[in-house]
Structures are given as structure tokens and as C-alpha cells.
Design an enzyme around this catalytic site. Structure first.
Site, PDB file in Angstrom:
ATOM      1  N   LYS A 146      20.898  -1.375  33.204  1.00 18.24           N
ATOM      2  CA  LYS A 146      21.967  -1.846  33.779  1.00 18.24           C
ATOM      3  C   LYS A 146      21.873  -1.706  35.361  1.00 18.24           C
ATOM      4  CE  LYS A 146      25.341   2.027  34.000  1.00 18.24           C
ATOM      5  NZ  LYS A 146      25.495   1.849  35.677  1.00 18.24           N
ATOM      6  N   HIS A 238      29.670   1.288  30.467  1.00 17.26           N
ATOM      7  CA  HIS A 238      30.142   2.301  29.650  1.00 17.26           C
ATOM      8  C   HIS A 238      31.543   2.201  28.698  1.00 17.26           C
ATOM      9  CE1 HIS A 238      26.450   3.807  31.287  1.00 17.26           C
ATOM     10  NE2 HIS A 238      27.117   4.319  32.320  1.00 17.26           N
ATOM     11  N   LYS A 338      35.324   9.236  40.385  1.00 22.04           N
ATOM     12  CA  LYS A 338      34.358  10.028  41.156  1.00 22.04           C
ATOM     13  C   LYS A 338      35.414  11.081  41.817  1.00 22.04           C
ATOM     14  CE  LYS A 338      30.554   7.063  41.515  1.00 22.04           C
ATOM     15  NZ  LYS A 338      29.923   7.601  40.581  1.00 22.04           N
TER      16      LYS A 338
END
Length: 497
Positions: A146, A238, A338
Site C-alpha cells: 500500500k 487498515h 498521530k
């Protein structure tokens, strides 16, 4: 964990062998397969890059990578066998003539596996090069990393370039989350246990949360990440892959296409998110300076090489709904970001509360049962149930407390090393099993859903909400659940040393 041998010999050709992915994950995983005795004695490993390098120098580079990233002291006996498999081919991946360098290293009597640990922009060049040197036949397997494209349009371009030379049965699109033990265990948990099989729908489940939290920032990947953002980098692959495994109907069998057909149906049933509802069901954020695990860290716009006016999201929360009979009215909350407080990936299934409470002296409202499937850092499964507090009381009342039934893979299988996801997936490629890999129509359906959200964000032209590094994202992400009297699950599990 017990894994079968790959049985057949193959020539494993690793394009981009000097890159970060190869050094950190792929070469250590191949080494672990060697250590476990799962590589055929005649299997070879051919590293491909454009740099001039002798075979001896390449072997030394591989040993250095293993020393740094294998996570253990390199076993000299294993290394002695592993290094004999290694060869190096210098190839300019855009120059068809240079692919002739592969010919001395591949044997037509062995299956060839080509792993493209390279930028997707040159997938087409590599396929043309392999075709040009006449070493492609129906037995060749192609592994693609990916991301497959930047949006639906670019994804189709890349897939068409590859499809010109390889049919779908030869292509293995890898998402390493699909190789994690607990993700694989979802299928066993759901379909091998009647307590879940018969209670896995809108009648029993209140909502589902899927969180993939990262404590790191962009780690020097500004150029890539600012163009991609958290939506493309994490949600499109994901999180949607995990969601489809949680929500899919029982497949007819465990064959690759049976599983992937059911996953595709889930992706097609996702309710579209567009300009009419994007503000109600999505939150995007961007981290500012703060503290993560006691260490001061810069904000996204203060990172090295940053574009100080960037509107790229580093956090995404989404309320997704699946419009089918099984999941009508059950929201799936997706969250990824993040610079969050810790690194954790988990699926939390909240079951509906008991309709009548007999235990009001302990709880005014009985807490719901929860099934927590931890993907990292401490892989395992945890169930929260109500339990009587042991002991005697003068009132004769029955006191309850929440208790956890905890299956930690590292504890339950303490004598076994839990393989890295890439080890499992590399072995599955060698075995020719596509069940844990993503089919083209899955990729394109995921992009269709994600592109609509990205387009709605562009139309609104609103910047992402700031959140301080070391927190769980923008305040609005709390409100996404709070307005329906729900809250995010925050795991207290940490990996034991």
C-alpha cells in the site's frame, strides 16, 4: 503458533531491498521463517536495487539489517543457512534492458515471488521490465505494498498497469494488519464460538469502536504524509479492512474469494458521507506542540520541512453506519491519529445493556458487556462481565463489580513466539493463499467511500481542529460519541516487559 512449511521452492525477488520497509520488516521476517524451518531448502532470496553492489556487500548489508531490526541476537546457525540463499541483482527499475540481470538468479522450475517494496508509481515500470525479459508466466506471484493510489482514479491507473501483465489470481495486495494474530482470530472468534455467532448483530450489539492510535509524529515522512494525510494513510486501508472483518456475513468457506466477497459487501453497504452530513459524522484534527510520554514534541506545522499553512489532517474520527439487516442502527466509530498518548490498536464491541436491572444497589444502570480485541501492543482478547463480589453482607444484598476475562496471547502462549504479521503474510504468498490479501474491487470500493469524505472536506474548506500532542485528539471527537451518551474506550493495557 504452528505454521505449515511453504513446501514448494520459490525465488523470492525483493524489489527495493535497500529501503526502510525491507530492512525493518521484510528481511527480518524472511530470517524468522528460516529460523522456524518454514522455507523450502531450495528457496532463494534475490535483492533488487539500482545501486551497484557486490553479492558479498549485499550479504553484509542484510546481516547489519538483521542485527538492527530482528529484535533478537542473530542466531549464527540460522544465519549460516540464510545467507546461502541471498543474491543481489542491480536493476534500474525504469530500464527494461537492465532486468536481464535477474535471469541468472531465477529458475523456471521454481515459483517466482516478486515483492514490490517500492513507490507505487513504478509498479507499472517493474511489470513491464519483468515482461520484457520474458520471465513472467502464470506461476509468478506479485506482491504490492500500500498505498494503491492516492484516490479512486489513481488506484485504477495503477491496477490497470499491473493487470496488463498479471491476472488477479497472481496479485497479492498486502495490508500488514491482516496478518496480525488477533485480526486473524476475529474469524475464529466470530464463527467458531456460538456465544458470539448468535449475538453478533443489531439485536445484541449497541456500537463498535475501532481505534488505531500512534504516539509518533510523521518521522521524517513530511513529503509523503502531507500529501496523503491520516485518512488516506490509515482509514482507507487498515481501519476499513478491520471493519469489514468485524461486520462481514459468514463466508461459505475459508477460501480466499469467499472471505473477500463478504468483506466487499460490507464496504458496499457503508452509508455514504458527503457534504450533506460530513460535519455531523466526521472530525479531523491536526496536532500542535505538546508532550508525549513526558517528552516535549513539536506541532505538525513545526516539523522539519513543514508547510506552515498545511491543512492536512493527522487525526480522523468517523461515525460510520452499515446499511444492511445485520447492522441497522449500530454505529461503527473509527478513530486514528498521530501524537496520541500511546500506541494502541483495538476493536471494542459494546453489547446492549440489560433491559431490566435487578442490582440497583450496586449500579443504577448496569454497565454493558464489552469485548475488547487488542491488536497491539499486547495482542489478546478481553471480555468485561458483571460478577458478584465475594463475601457476606448483613443486608443480604448482592454486590456486583465489573470483572475482566483476559486472554493475553503473550501469557496464554508464553512458550511460543508470536510471529510478526509480515512473517505470516510472506508465508501465505509462498503457499499461494490469497485469503489475507486485498482484492482490487475491495481497494476501489474503499476509495469510493473515502473519496466522498475527502471531497466534502475540500468543499467545506474548514481547517482541521487543533489538538495538543499527547491528548486523544480534538474535543469534537469526544462530542461525536457524547451526544449519543457514549464515550471512547481508552485501554489501560500495556505490554508486559
Amino acid at each position: 503458533m504452528v505454521m505449515d512449511s511453504s513446501f514448494e521452492a520459490c525465488d523470492f525477488v525483493l524489489f527495493g531491498t535497500k529501503g526502510d520497509l525491507s530492512r525493518r520488516k521484510l528481511l527480518p521476517s524472511l530470517y524468522q521463517l528460516e529460523k522456524a524451518g518454514l522455507l523450502h531448502p531450495d528457496t532463494t532470496i534475490v535483492g533488487v536495487a539500482r545501486q551497484e553492489l557486490t553479492s558479498e556487500d549485499y550479504v553484509e548489508e542484510v546481516k547489519n539489517a538483521l542485527a538492527e531490526f530482528a529484535g533478537e541476537t542473530v542466531c549464527e546457525e540460522t544465519w549460516g543457512k540464510f545467507k546461502e540463499r541471498l543474491a543481489y541483482a542491480q536493476i534500474d527499475m525504469k530500464d527494461i534492458a537492465s532486468y536481464a540481470a535477474l535471469e541468472p538468479h531465477v529458475n523456471p522450475d521454481r515459483t517466482m515471488v516478486c515483492y514490490l517494496a517500492t513507490p507505487p508509481a513504478i509498479y507499472g515500470d517493474i511489470c513491464r521490465g519483468l515482461h520484457g525479459c520474458n520471465i513472467i508466466d502464470s506461476s509468478v506471484r506479485l506482491v504490492l505494498e500500500k498505498p494503491i493510489g492516492h484516490d479512486l482514479k489513481s488506484s485504477k491507473v495503477i491496477n490497470e498497469q499491473v493487470a496488463e501483465y498479471f491476472n488477479e489470481s497472481q496479485i497479492y495486495r498486502i495490508d500488514h494488519y491482516l496478518g496480525k494474530e488477533t485480526v486473524l482470530n476475529l474469524i475464529a472468534l466470530r464463527f467458531a464460538n456460538s456465544i458470539f455467532t448468535t449475538n453478533w448483530d443489531h439485536n445484541c450489539i449497541d456500537h463498535v469502536q475501532i481505534s488505531v492510535a500512534e504516539s509518533v509524529g510523521i518521522e521524517g515522512r513530511w513529503g509523503y504524509f502531507d500529501d496523503a494525510g491520516q485518512m488516506r494513510d490509515m482509514v482507507q486501508n487498515h481501519l476499513l479492512q478491520i471493519l469489514s472483518l468485524v461486520a462481514m456475513e459468514p463466508p461459505a468457506n475459508l477460501n480466499a474469494d469467499s472471505i473477500r466477497d463478504e468483506k466487499l459487501k460490507v464496504l458496499k453497504a457503508l452509508r455514504p458521507i458527503n457534504a450533506s452530513n460530513v460535519n455531523d459524522v466526521t472530525v479531523r484534527g491536526q496536532y500542535t506542540a505538546g508532550f508525549v510520554k513526558g517528552k516535549e514534541v513539536p506541532g505538525y506545522l513545526e516539523e522539519d520541512d513543514a508547510n506552515t499553512v498545511s491543512k492536512t489532517e493527522t487525526f480522523v474520527a468517523i461515525k460510520a453506519e452499515i446499511d444492511n439487516w445485520r447492522w441497522a442502527g449500530v454505529p461503527f466509530y473509527l478513530r486514528t491519529g498521530k501524537r496520541l498518548p500511546t500506541k494502541v490498536s483495538e476493536v471494542v464491541i459494546y453489547f446492549k445493556r440489560q433491559p431490566h436491572n435487578l442490582f440497583t444497589e450496586s449500579f443504577s444502570a448496569l454497565p454493558p458487556n464489552k469485548l475488547v480485541i487488542r491488536l497491539q501492543p499486547d495482542e489478546g482478547v478481553e471480555i468485561t462481565v458483571m460478577n458478584k463480589v465475594p463475601g457476606l453482607t448483613s443486608s443480604g444484598s448482592m454486590d456486583l463489580q465489573k470483572s475482566k476475562l483476559n486472554l493475553s496471547f503473550s501469557e496464554e502462549f508464553s512458550d511460543d513466539r508470536i510471529p510478526d504479521a509480515y512473517e505470516k503474510l510472506l508465508l501465505e504468498v509462498m503457499l499461494g493463499n490469497q485469503a489475507l490479501f486485498v482484492r482490487r474491487d475491495e481497494i476501489e470500493q474503499a476509495w469510493t467511500w473515502v473519496d466522498s469524505i475527502l471531497a466534502a472536506w475540500r468543499t467545506s474548506n474548514e481547517p482541521p481542529e487543533p489538538y495538543q500532542a499527547g491528548t486523544w485528539g480534538p474535543v469534537a471527537s469526544i462530542g461525536l460519541l457524547a451526544r449519543e451518551d457514549r464515550s471512547w474506550y481508552e485501554s489501560k493495557i500495556t505490554k508486559k516487559k
